[in-house]
Write a protein that holds these residues in place. Sequence first.
Motif, PDB file in Angstrom:
ATOM      1  N   ILE A 191      -4.090   4.609  -3.958  1.00  0.00           N
ATOM      2  CA  ILE A 191      -3.350   3.867  -2.941  1.00  0.00           C
ATOM      3  C   ILE A 191      -3.333   2.402  -3.362  1.00  0.00           C
ATOM      4  O   ILE A 191      -4.384   1.789  -3.538  1.00  0.00           O
ATOM      5  CB  ILE A 191      -4.008   4.012  -1.556  1.00  0.00           C
ATOM      6  CG1 ILE A 191      -4.189   5.491  -1.201  1.00  0.00           C
ATOM      7  CG2 ILE A 191      -3.163   3.302  -0.503  1.00  0.00           C
ATOM      8  CD1 ILE A 191      -2.903   6.292  -1.242  1.00  0.00           C
ATOM      9  N   ARG A 229       0.839  -1.193   0.000  1.00  0.00           N
ATOM     10  CA  ARG A 229       0.000   0.000   0.000  1.00  0.00           C
ATOM     11  C   ARG A 229       0.877   1.247   0.000  1.00  0.00           C
ATOM     12  O   ARG A 229       1.781   1.384   0.814  1.00  0.00           O
ATOM     13  CB  ARG A 229      -0.906   0.025   1.237  1.00  0.00           C
ATOM     14  CG  ARG A 229      -1.894  -1.137   1.291  1.00  0.00           C
ATOM     15  CD  ARG A 229      -3.013  -0.972   0.288  1.00  0.00           C
ATOM     16  NE  ARG A 229      -3.946  -2.099   0.343  1.00  0.00           N
ATOM     17  CZ  ARG A 229      -5.047  -2.186  -0.395  1.00  0.00           C
ATOM     18  NH1 ARG A 229      -5.338  -1.211  -1.241  1.00  0.00           N
ATOM     19  NH2 ARG A 229      -5.824  -3.228  -0.302  1.00  0.00           N
ATOM     20  N   ALA A 277       1.026   5.515  -2.125  1.00  0.00           N
ATOM     21  CA  ALA A 277       0.527   6.386  -3.188  1.00  0.00           C
ATOM     22  C   ALA A 277       1.247   6.045  -4.488  1.00  0.00           C
ATOM     23  O   ALA A 277       2.474   5.996  -4.542  1.00  0.00           O
ATOM     24  CB  ALA A 277       0.756   7.846  -2.817  1.00  0.00           C
ATOM     25  N   TYR A 284      -3.337  11.728   0.640  1.00  0.00           N
ATOM     26  CA  TYR A 284      -2.122  12.111  -0.066  1.00  0.00           C
ATOM     27  C   TYR A 284      -2.336  13.346  -0.921  1.00  0.00           C
ATOM     28  O   TYR A 284      -1.379  13.927  -1.399  1.00  0.00           O
ATOM     29  CB  TYR A 284      -1.653  10.963  -0.973  1.00  0.00           C
ATOM     30  CG  TYR A 284      -1.069   9.805  -0.204  1.00  0.00           C
ATOM     31  CD1 TYR A 284       0.286   9.751   0.076  1.00  0.00           C
ATOM     32  CD2 TYR A 284      -1.888   8.790   0.262  1.00  0.00           C
ATOM     33  CE1 TYR A 284       0.820   8.695   0.794  1.00  0.00           C
ATOM     34  CE2 TYR A 284      -1.354   7.729   0.976  1.00  0.00           C
ATOM     35  CZ  TYR A 284      -0.014   7.681   1.237  1.00  0.00           C
ATOM     36  OH  TYR A 284       0.500   6.635   1.943  1.00  0.00           O
ATOM     37  N   GLY A 331     -10.486   4.204  -1.292  1.00  0.00           N
ATOM     38  CA  GLY A 331      -9.419   4.823  -0.524  1.00  0.00           C
ATOM     39  C   GLY A 331      -9.705   6.285  -0.307  1.00  0.00           C
ATOM     40  O   GLY A 331     -10.642   6.853  -0.865  1.00  0.00           O
TER      41      GLY A 331
END
Length: 242
Positions: free
Chosen positions: A101, A65, A67, A217, A212
């Motif tokens: 993600i 997991r 970005a 992010y 997600g």
Amino acid sequence: MSHDLHNPLMALSGFLELASDSPEMAHAPHAAAALGRAESAAERMTALVSDLLEFARIGGAQPRRGAVDMQRICGESLEDLSALVRSTHAVVSIDAPIRPIGDPTLLRALIQNLVANALKFTAAAGTTPRIDVRGDDLVGGWRLTVDDNGPGVPVERRDRMFELMERGASSAVEGLGIGLATCRRIVQAHGGRIGIDDSPAGGTRVWVTLPGGAAQYGPAPRADVRAQSRSKGGTYTGSRSR
């Protein structure tokens, strides 16, 4: 199969490295550049095989997991498919400035499978492929779409296309019917969904939604500089962020 692939890949990488280090390459810049691309492709393939082996070991339940720069991942996939793009005279556009993600290797395998399918089945129908890859932020997740201008998939066959060993209608396309089954497994391992619809381009749209929190992010910056690389017989247009 992953274990068996490692040995020939290592041999391939070794011979490519020997060829690249050959003194003759100093006088053959085009050949040297081609060998460099081949080395990079072999390295990516080695990483892909290793990560897919790990994916198989854990049953697809626990992808890494983080970005993921989807624009970059799509560009790498197109680099690996450059020979197919050229041979089909395809035009492939990418506009995916999102950071979902997930596992970068598995998501690259997902995109590569989807684009390769679109290229092969559209070309087999006698049409010059025009492929559009898009990524969008959703509330609580992300969406990826791959559109083509090919023959499309009948509604009654769309769910079956994701089953193992299920192949498209065209006998002119090589393959064992594993690609879309792999895509579904990757998407499900990320907690997402995958399906097939009609494409605005007249062919097939394969869509993927991934859950997600994009706010964690922040969204990727929208691309505002167009980058285009052309190779004989095919075109790739993508977006390059500042």
